[in-house]
Motif scaffolding. Structure first.
Motif, short mmCIF file in Angstrom:
data_model
loop_
_atom_site.label_atom_id
_atom_site.label_comp_id
_atom_site.label_asym_id
_atom_site.label_seq_id
_atom_site.Cartn_x
_atom_site.Cartn_y
_atom_site.Cartn_z
N CYS A 120 -5.82 -0.27 -9.78
CA CYS A 120 -4.95 0.01 -10.92
C CYS A 120 -3.83 0.97 -10.54
O CYS A 120 -4.11 2.00 -9.91
N THR A 121 -2.60 0.65 -10.91
CA THR A 121 -1.50 1.58 -10.61
C THR A 121 -0.67 1.89 -11.85
O THR A 121 0.46 2.38 -11.73
N THR A 122 -1.21 1.62 -13.05
CA THR A 122 -0.46 1.90 -14.26
C THR A 122 -0.29 3.42 -14.43
O THR A 122 -1.01 4.20 -13.81
N SER A 123 0.64 3.82 -15.27
CA SER A 123 1.05 5.23 -15.37
C SER A 123 -0.05 6.29 -15.28
O SER A 123 0.05 7.20 -14.45
N PRO A 124 -1.10 6.23 -16.12
CA PRO A 124 -2.09 7.31 -16.02
C PRO A 124 -2.67 7.44 -14.62
O PRO A 124 -2.86 8.55 -14.12
N CYS A 125 -2.95 6.32 -13.97
CA CYS A 125 -3.49 6.37 -12.61
C CYS A 125 -2.41 6.76 -11.63
O CYS A 125 -2.68 7.47 -10.65
N HIS A 126 -1.19 6.30 -11.88
CA HIS A 126 -0.11 6.68 -10.97
C HIS A 126 0.07 8.18 -10.95
O HIS A 126 0.30 8.78 -9.89
N LEU A 127 -0.05 8.81 -12.14
CA LEU A 127 0.06 10.26 -12.22
C LEU A 127 -1.01 10.94 -11.36
O LEU A 127 -0.84 12.08 -10.94
N CYS A 128 -2.12 10.23 -11.15
CA CYS A 128 -3.23 10.84 -10.42
C CYS A 128 -3.37 10.26 -9.01
O CYS A 128 -4.45 10.27 -8.43
N GLY A 129 -2.30 9.73 -8.45
CA GLY A 129 -2.30 9.36 -7.05
C GLY A 129 -2.69 7.93 -6.73
O GLY A 129 -3.09 7.65 -5.59
N ALA A 130 -2.53 7.02 -7.65
CA ALA A 130 -2.94 5.63 -7.39
C ALA A 130 -2.13 4.99 -6.27
O ALA A 130 -2.65 4.16 -5.52
N ALA A 131 -0.85 5.38 -6.14
CA ALA A 131 -0.02 4.76 -5.10
C ALA A 131 -0.59 5.06 -3.72
O ALA A 131 -0.64 4.19 -2.85
N GLU A 132 -1.03 6.30 -3.54
CA GLU A 132 -1.59 6.67 -2.25
C GLU A 132 -2.92 5.95 -2.02
O GLU A 132 -3.22 5.51 -0.90
N THR A 133 -3.71 5.83 -3.07
CA THR A 133 -4.98 5.11 -2.95
C THR A 133 -4.74 3.66 -2.56
O THR A 133 -5.43 3.11 -1.70
N MET A 134 -3.74 3.05 -3.20
CA MET A 134 -3.46 1.65 -2.89
C MET A 134 -3.04 1.50 -1.43
O MET A 134 -3.50 0.60 -0.72
N GLU A 135 -2.19 2.40 -0.96
CA GLU A 135 -1.75 2.34 0.43
C GLU A 135 -2.95 2.49 1.37
O GLU A 135 -3.09 1.75 2.35
N ALA A 136 -3.83 3.42 1.04
CA ALA A 136 -5.02 3.63 1.87
C ALA A 136 -5.89 2.37 1.90
O ALA A 136 -6.46 2.01 2.93
N LEU A 137 -5.98 1.69 0.78
CA LEU A 137 -6.77 0.46 0.73
C LEU A 137 -6.14 -0.63 1.58
O LEU A 137 -6.83 -1.36 2.29
N LEU A 138 -4.80 -0.74 1.49
CA LEU A 138 -4.13 -1.77 2.27
C LEU A 138 -4.33 -1.54 3.76
O LEU A 138 -4.52 -2.47 4.54
N GLN A 139 -4.28 -0.27 4.16
CA GLN A 139 -4.50 0.04 5.58
C GLN A 139 -5.96 -0.14 5.95
O GLN A 139 -6.28 -0.80 6.94
N GLY A 140 -6.82 0.41 5.13
CA GLY A 140 -8.25 0.40 5.45
C GLY A 140 -8.84 -1.00 5.53
O GLY A 140 -9.74 -1.28 6.30
N THR A 141 -8.33 -1.92 4.72
CA THR A 141 -8.87 -3.29 4.73
C THR A 141 -8.23 -4.13 5.82
O THR A 141 -8.73 -5.19 6.16
N GLY A 142 -7.10 -3.67 6.34
CA GLY A 142 -6.40 -4.50 7.32
C GLY A 142 -5.51 -5.55 6.67
O GLY A 142 -4.93 -6.39 7.35
N CYS A 143 -5.40 -5.51 5.34
CA CYS A 143 -4.56 -6.52 4.68
C CYS A 143 -3.09 -6.24 4.88
O CYS A 143 -2.28 -7.15 5.05
N GLY A 144 -2.73 -4.97 4.83
CA GLY A 144 -1.33 -4.62 5.04
C GLY A 144 -0.44 -4.89 3.85
O GLY A 144 0.47 -4.13 3.56
N SER B 231 -7.69 -2.07 -23.26
CA SER B 231 -6.76 -2.20 -22.15
C SER B 231 -5.54 -1.32 -22.32
O SER B 231 -4.62 -1.37 -21.52
N GLU B 232 -5.51 -0.53 -23.39
CA GLU B 232 -4.36 0.31 -23.65
C GLU B 232 -4.34 1.44 -22.62
O GLU B 232 -5.31 2.21 -22.54
N PRO B 233 -3.28 1.57 -21.83
CA PRO B 233 -3.25 2.62 -20.81
C PRO B 233 -3.53 3.98 -21.42
O PRO B 233 -2.95 4.35 -22.44
N GLY B 234 -4.43 4.70 -20.79
CA GLY B 234 -4.79 6.03 -21.29
C GLY B 234 -6.06 6.03 -22.11
O GLY B 234 -6.62 7.08 -22.40
#
Lengths: 435, 174, 524
Positions: free
Chosen positions: B99-123, A93-96
């Motif tokens: 997942c939105t932790t740093s490594p994924c955030h660096l690779c666009g997780a925030a945008e993916t999460m937003e797309a999921l919230l819109q796409g599912t209708g959850c908001g 679970s360690e990030p990275g």
């Protein structure tokens, strides 16, 4: 294998030889690929002989602590008459870090074989493989492989007709990073909250169900069959730098690189090559800014340190950080260091088990200070405060989660001070909205 | 950020709790008994069986698990609330963990999460979509950092999810 | 069997302690209390609060004193800069979410967070304008409220219910700074010993509903006493405010009750404040009752007790050894049937501590009564009273039919606390003090003699019953020695009752002693 990419010529595939090869998942397929010879060999050896071989190989724990594995096995009592347990820590679970899942997905029998050998070496008849709950594919694949191994006599009351009993049980976690800490994992397995335990007692004296226990990482155990088949001298010879760091290691590289993936190289491999060559280097127009090499729980390295470092335990310490689980988070000049450190602090605050005061309150407070800074409301005094909190969160707690939160904060402020100052002075617009 | 689903509007009022551990689920649990020296060690496996059967773990289910394993309901609840993956409120048919932790955030997780919230209708995170199909929650590192952004939909681990791929993925979950 | 002793130096003081002793316990022997929250001598140690971190020479990190055992030659610094800074930071961390409730919090004045912050915390917080975590107050059960915001998550309450009461109804819920102490909605905290979590809570998070907003801790006078609720004889402290009993709390005694008392004993104190008391000696002559002075009353008592004929004595199980013994001495020349009133109730053990339970014999001095000759069956004695020449009542509460039964007695002398209108026919009513209003000694079920002390003044002209009996004894001319204290009374009884020979209050001290003869077990 730079999985999912083709094997790079500079790699030394040992554990990753069969990544991507679905045929390796079955017992028959594994045997075809040379598997289970090591287990048969081990069953004809004494536990002491196995331990000596592993000691001589220089294998060190691949979960992050880097503790010599043979030495750890030798801590188990002998002739005490109590049930011994081997626990395979698959709670990655360690990030990275994302290497153990590949071992489990592609070479589950390699892991099972390593566990069985280790169990024999430490006098355990039962091995629990604790897999984090989110790893649905590894859970399914390893469970099937265990059943396959039982069906073919590689596990059970009479392994390969030797009369030796080795039982293996797959146990599913339920979402808690802290359960990767070996004593927290044992508590979780026992049906409790995943709280780390105070030591002493140490697991080898009183661990799982209060019995002598050894906990090993997936990658560590997967290396064992190879050591037995090809010899400790071979493994110890795989060392490009410091002789105390031997063998190969799966380096998980992610973040701002063109080819993220797992790369298996010999210990002591130059980090510059790993990032810029094997992992495909930077995205067009970008320059390397920072690397967190150990998973996220270690000091951040700046570009100079990263490009000068050799990838082994001592080499990274020499550059001011730690190898840890070797989950490399790579950041280029587009990365917002303050945000990344905030996001890591938020991770630790979410995962804190709540036992120790400094961790429970400190990780949350650290997160709030950084959040406020990102909202454009930080103060200069906040930096001294962050450093003071980090100091009081280091070396004061039952486990090192709070130290892990402190490390990126301290190194971040030290090495990327200008980015913090930009938020504090208002030169950089807030990254987060709200008051 | 919400690591847990919020109570849905439909609530979970006083319907009598139908026991989970009868028939096949009971057999599944009992098959595990010989593999551990204590009944307490069966707690996480038992909770998983409840969640597989019912989709979430109600207080009555916690009490039932306690009874089966010889633990108090309060003890079971203390364990349930420790672990992120156990849902304590009814959730949509498909729970999406992103997942939105740093490594994924660096690779666009925030945008993916937003797309999921819109796409599912959850908001919003933790809310079940009006059609009862999805609940989206934000989680920490899923251990697939080189394959950003990974998501879990129920038990399906889907990697490399970008905003462009979201609608195609969601279609597979009626 | 000699134990290996190790020498350890703590803040310059060297002590020798058995191997396996923790630093925190060794420090107590050196006269030093290391600040702590989660540690408690009657609970298993989790070392989670981190308040007890001390500097140990040659150790690379600060070590928790509550779980680190001493080593030979170890040198420990509790007040070094590093340890003090660590404590200061733990206190700061605890205060970031802890509300400044002191003005409305019952724990103020006896709060360990207040104490340590005042002693070595920061003067101000650096947690400037951030919101504190909020959790609602929860009603845990019959007497316990959980003010979640004040909780410092020391988990003493959870460990008490888990390990000592062996009834895990409390848990830690959630994780990280969202954690709080949880209870299942339909499972109340109604264990017979659950009130102890209020005492264990170092702050005002778990509080007693009974005590809610009743008094400030610094307004309370505290007196060492013995719980009168049953024959276990738990040691207690009686807290009074302006001479009204406001609260009972356990007093530590490792051999009897460790650090605990049961809820029945804890909450049964209202009778101690009753105002319907007999306040003056009452003599009945020619069909009329008249209040009088003690000299007259004692004189009448001598008359009544000097006569001949069978005597029945009905005594309260709360009467002291001194009172019970001296009444027997007063009547020694008569044919006496003596019985003691012992209400019964259900036993409620405290899980893991052998020898500790709320006992079915719901009186504190049944053993003392039996030792001093109160051995007749209650009903038998009551029946005989009807035909006795003299019936002596010692602070008993009678049913209507029992009152009717003793009415046939030649004369009734009531040594009474409560004013009972049904007993106006008594020849002599003498006001006596309750156990709260006198010094005395009880014998618990293990024959441990334990002292209790006076916590508030007796009303009106009331006196301890032993004093009344002793004065009558002296006035009767049989012995010129008059007794002027309970201590003297106890010593004096050594010649009537061999078990008490040589027993003095000085050696009983505050923990008591099992007297030679039967011992039914202890709570160690």
């Amino acid at each position: 294998m730079g999985f999912p990419h083709p094997i790079h010529p500079k790699e030394t595939p040992v554990l990753s030889t069969h990544f991507g090869d679905e045929g390796a998942r079955t017992f028959a397929g594994w045997v075809q690929r040379g598997g289970y010879q090591a287990l048969k060999k081990a069953l004809a050896m004494t536990p002491d002989a196995i331990i000596e071989e592993v000691k001589a190989s220089g294998l060190r724990g691949r979960g992050g602590a880097g503790f010599p594995t043979g030495l750890k096995w030798s801590f188990m009592p002998k002739g005490d008459g109590k049930p011994h347990y081997l626990v395979c820590n698959a709670d990655e679970s360690e990030p990275g870090t994302f290497k153990d899942r590949e071992i489990m997905r592609w070479t589950p029998h390699g892991l099972i074989e390593g566990c069985a050998i280790a169990a024999h070496a430490i006098g355990a008849e039962t091995c629990y493989i604790y897999i984090r709950g989110e790893f649905t594919d590894p859970l399914r694949i390893v469970q099937a492989a265990v059943e396959d191994a039982y069906a073919n006599g590689a596990l059970g009351a009479n392994v390969f007709g030797t009369g030796k009993r080795i039982e293996m049980v797959v146990h599913r976690g339920a979402g808690a990073y802290i359960c990767g800490e070996e004593t927290a994992l044992m508590n979780s397995l026992e049906g409790k909250r995943g709280n780390p335990r105070i030591k002493p007692p140490f697991p080898a004296q009183a661990g799982l169900f209060a019995m002598p226990t050894t906990v090993n990482n997936v990658e560590t155990l997967a290396a064992v069959p190879h050591i037995l088949m090809r010899g400790a001298a071979w493994y110890a010879g795989l060392s490009l730098s410091n002789p105390k760091s031997t063998g190969t290691k799966l380096f998980s590289v992610c973040g701002h690189v063109m080819k993220p993936g797992n790369f298996e190289v010999t210990m002591g491999f130059p980090m510059k090559d790993l990032i810029h060559d094997l992992a495909g280097g930077m995205r067009p127009g970008r320059t390397l800014k920072a690397v967190i090499p150990g998973g996220s729980s270690v000091p951040i390295m700046n570009r100079d340190e990263a490009e000068a470092a050799l990838c082994d335990y001592e080499g990274i310490i020499a550059q001011g950080s730690m190898l840890g689980s070797a989950g490399f988070i790579v950041m280029d000049d587009s990365a917002d260091m303050v945000y990344q450190i905030y996001r890591l602090a938020r991770f630790y605050a979410h995962e804190s088990c709540a036992q120790c005061t400094q961790c429970r309150e400190g990780t949350a407070w650290t997160t709030k200070i950084l959040e406020r800074m990102l909202k454009g409301q930080g103060k200069q005094a906040d930096l001294e405060l962050l450093l003071d909190l980090a100091d009081q969160m280091t070396g004061k707690t039952i486990c090192v989660l709070s130290d892990s939160c402190a490390a990126p904060v301290v190194s971040g402020i030290q090495k990327f001070r200008s980015e913090f100052d930009a938020y504090l002075s208002g030169a950089r617009a807030p990254a987060l909205a709200g008051a | 950020m919400s690591g847990h689903a919020a109570p849905s509007a439909s609530g979970h009022h006083e319907e009598t709790h139908q026991p989970v551990f009868v028939g096949a689920p009971r057999e599944k649990l009992e098959a595990l008994f010989p593999k551990y020296p204590t009944k307490q060690a069966l707690l996480l496996p038992a909770l998983w069986i409840v969640q597989e059967e019912r989709g979430w773990i109600s207080p009555q289910a916690m009490a039932e698990v306690g009874e089966v394993l010889g633990l108090t309901p309060a003890y079971v609840k203390g364990v349930v609330t420790f672990y992120t993956m156990y849902h304590r409120h009814p959730v949509g048919r498909h729970v999406i963990q992103v997942c939105t932790t740093s490594p994924c955030h660096l690779c666009g997780a925030a945008e993916t999460m937003e797309a999921l919230l819109q796409g599912t209708g959850c908001g919003e995170l933790g809310i079940t979509s009006p059609d009862g199909r999805f609940t989206v929650i934000e989680v920490e590192c899923l251990g697939a950092c080189g394959f950003a952004t990974p998501i879990l939909i129920g038990d399906d681990f889907v990697e490399s999810v970008t905003p462009e791929r979201v609608s195609g993925i969601l279609e597979r979950y009626p | 069997m000699t134990q290996e002793l190790l020498a350890v130096t703590i803040d310059g003081r060297t002590v020798r302690v058995p191997k396996g002793t923790t630093i925190i316990e060794a420090a107590k022997q050196a006269g030093l209390i290391i600040p702590h929250y989660c540690y408690h001598p009657s609970l298993p140690s989790p070392a989670v609060c981190r308040m007890c971190l001390v500097e140990v020479e040659k150790a690379p990190k600060l070590l928790p004193a509550c779980v680190t055992t001493v080593a030979e030659g170890q040198v420990v610094h509790v007040h070094s800069e590093a340890a003090a800074k660590a404590r200061e930071s733990v206190l700061e961390f605890l205060l970031i979410n802890h509300p400044l409730d002191c003005p409305i919090c019952d724990q103020a004045g006896e709060c360990e967070l207040q104490n340590y912050v005042f002693q070595e915390g920061r003067a101000g917080t650096r947690y400037a304008d951030y919101a504190k975590r909020f959790n609602p107050v929860e009603d845990f059960g019959p007497d316990v409220l959980y003010v979640a915001n004040r909780c410092i998550l020391c988990t003493r309450c959870v460990r008490f219910m888990d390990d000592v009461a062996q009834t895990p109804v409390l848990n830690v819920s959630e994780r990280g700074d969202r954690a709080y102490i949880g209870i299942m909605e339909d499972q109340l905290l109604d264990h017979p010993w659950s009130g102890n979590v209020v005492d264990l809570c170092p702050v005002g998070s778990l509080i007693s509903k009974d005590f809610l907003h009743k008094a400030r801790a610094w307004d309370l006078d505290k007196t060492a006493s013995i719980c009168p609720g049953c024959s276990q004889g738990c040691n207690i402290t009686i807290d009074t405010r302006d001479d009204v009993v406001t609260r009972l709390r356990p007093r530590p005694n490792l051999d009897v009750n460790r650090h605990f008392i049961c809820d029945h004993g804890r909450l049964d104190y209202r009778w101690m404040n009753r105002g319907d008391r007999v306040e003056a000696p009452l003599v009945r002559r020619d069909g009329a009752t008249q209040a009088t002075d003690w000299d007259t009353a004692i004189h009448r008592l001598v008359e009544l007790t000097a006569a001949s004929g069978p005597v029945v004595v009905l005594a309260s199980g709360r009467a002291s050894l001194e009172s019970l013994g001296l009444v027997q001495r007063l009547l020694a020349h008569r044919e006496v049937t003596a019985a003691v009133q012992l209400p019964q109730g259900d036993e409620a053990a405290l899980g893991s501590i052998a020898g500790l339970a709320l006992r079915s014999e719901r009186a504190p001095n049944g053993a003392g009564a039996r030792m001093t000759g109160y051995t007749a069956g209650w009903d038998t004695a009551v029946a005989r009273a009807g035909a006795a020449a003299l019936t002596v009542l010692l602070d008993v509460s009678l049913t209507d039919s029992e009152v009717a039964s003793i009415q046939g007695s030649g004369a009734v002398v009531a040594l009474a606390t409560l004013d009972d209108p049904r007993l106006t026919f008594a020849a002599l009513t003498l006001p006596v003090s309750t156990m709260v209003e006198e010094n005395g000694t009880y014998l618990n079920r293990d024959h441990r003699a334990q002292r209790y002390l006076q916590a508030k003044p007796a009303p009106g002209m009331a006196r301890p019953a032993w004093w009344v009996a002793a004065d009558a004894w002296a006035a009767g001319g049989r012995d010129r020695t008059s007794l002027s204290s309970a201590a003297e009374a106890l010593v004096s009884l050594g010649r009537d009752f061999p078990t008490l020979a040589g027993v003095t209050v000085a050696e009983l001290g505050f923990s008591g002693r099992v007297l030679d003869g039967a011992a039914a077990g202890s709570a160690r």
